[in-house]
Design an enzyme around this catalytic site. Structure first.
Site, PDB file in Angstrom:
ATOM      1  N   GLN A   1     149.042  45.057  40.974  1.00 18.71           N
ATOM      2  CA  GLN A   1     149.083  44.032  41.535  1.00 18.71           C
ATOM      3  C   GLN A   1     150.056  43.803  42.725  1.00 18.71           C
ATOM      4  OE1 GLN A   1     147.213  41.198  40.768  1.00 18.71           O
ATOM      5  NE2 GLN A   1     147.765  40.238  42.466  1.00 18.71           N
TER       6      GLN A   1
ATOM      7  N   ASP B   1     140.466  48.464  43.378  1.00 16.93           N
ATOM      8  CA  ASP B   1     140.857  47.565  44.458  1.00 16.93           C
ATOM      9  C   ASP B   1     140.325  47.894  45.982  1.00 16.93           C
ATOM     10  OD1 ASP B   1     141.675  45.132  43.844  1.00 16.93           O
ATOM     11  OD2 ASP B   1     144.022  45.860  43.569  1.00 16.93           O
TER      12      ASP B   1
ATOM     13  N   LYS C   1     142.626  37.893  35.758  1.00 17.72           N
ATOM     14  CA  LYS C   1     141.849  39.205  35.946  1.00 17.72           C
ATOM     15  C   LYS C   1     141.591  39.689  34.245  1.00 17.72           C
ATOM     16  CE  LYS C   1     143.620  40.125  40.482  1.00 17.72           C
ATOM     17  NZ  LYS C   1     144.423  41.043  41.479  1.00 17.72           N
TER      18      LYS C   1
END
Ligand code: BQF
Length: 293
Positions: free
Chosen positions: A96, A119, A52
């Site tokens: 994460q 997200d 990422k």
């Protein structure tokens, strides 16, 4: 059989994003800025976050990686999230997953400002998505929709079977596919570990989305001739033939299923790269304040 190449499409989209960032900067604007929080040192999570950060650099975004020890408390982590929420320089924030067992995923997700939740995991974004309001859509479902769009896979009126009911893939992709939209209007059946006669249900599908997380679960006898098969599986297994020492196996037994398909995604190089690029798309939306003013 046509292979759906997520690697190529993701590179095209990254080039489009990079061009847009260049224009923003040329006009005196600020580069989109993604912050990623990584707790502990799980191998797969390390790899995902590193990807990422690299993706951000590739398209001209700023990124900040915030790392914390496994021993961080839930309260301390929520405090760190609040700091990012309050930082006007940061457009998007991801944590994460998975986080260590003593920390609740849901509490962490709820601590993120919905306007920075690139997200798309916050209940506000999930709820907005479900009722068709502008929202950050979680990256894997968004990536699948984009692949179906760019390969012009017909979905309207089609019988779509989703295997898997996770909050991150199964539930949101099912919701997106039933929406009134260019890629949507499908008839969706959601299957899971308690589904009876799964093989029969799958054999009637025009489109199968395999997102249960069991390597090579979908076999040729479960797939109708001419079906579209989207493989979301990414089971890591040790391998002597790769330099990383492992390889990725999908939820679909590709070699025997592919000859029956009109379209199929490979693993790797199918949905995975699109997941990565969808995060960049959401971060760009966040920096332009498209969804929340
Ligand atoms: C490919 C993820 C489970 C739990 C947390 C490319 C990715 C994967 C595969 C990737 C995933 C899965 C990500 C391929 C991000 C997808 O070529 O097949 C990219 O980086 N993913 C994550 O960040 O967290 C996870 C799966």
């Amino acid at each position: 059989m046509q292979l759906i190449d997520g690697k190529i499409i993701s590179e095209q989209i990254k080039a489009e994003i990079a061009k847009e960032v260049e224009e923003i900067v040329k006009k005196g604007g600020k580069k989109p800025h993604l912050a990623a929080i990584l707790v502990g040192n799980d191998g797969a999570s390390e790899t995902y976050v590193a990807h990422k950060v690299k993706d951000c650099a590739q398209v001209g975004f700023t990124s900040t990686l915030l790392r914390f020890d496994n021993s961080i408390s839930e309260e301390e982590l929520i405090n760190e999230i609040k700091k990012v929420n309050a930082n006007p320089d940061i457009d998007g924030l991801i944590v994460q997953l998975p986080v260590p067992k003593h920390i609740s995923d849901n509490k962490i997700i709820e601590a993120i400002d919905p306007a920075k939740d690139v997200d798309g995991f916050h209940p506000i974004n999930v709820g907005r998505m479900v009722i068709g309001l502008p929202a950050y859509v979680s990256a894997t479902p968004a990536g699948i929709i984009e692949l179906l769009r760019r390969y012009k896979v017909p979905t309207a009126g089609k019988n779509c079977v989703v295997i898997g009911r996770s909050n991150i893939v199964g539930k949101p992709i099912s919701n997106l596919l039933i929406q009134k939209a260019d890629v949507g209007d499908a008839t969706v059946t959601i299957c899971h570990s308690r589904t009876e006669n799964l093989k029969e249900v799958c054999s009637k599908a025009d489109i199968i989305i395999a997102a249960l997380g069991r390597a090579e679960f979908v076999t040729a006898d479960m797939v109708k001739e001419g079906a579209v098969v989207i493989d979301v599986g990414i089971t890591r297994v040790e391998s002597q033939t790769t330099k990383s020492g492992f390889k990725l196996i999908g939820d679909v037994k590709f070699d025997e299923v592919a000859p029956k398909c009109s379209f199929i995604t490979p693993v790797p190089g199918g949905v995975g790269p699109m997941t990565r690029v969808a995060l960049l798309q959401n971060t760009l939306l966040a920096s332009k304040k498209v969804i929340y003013k």
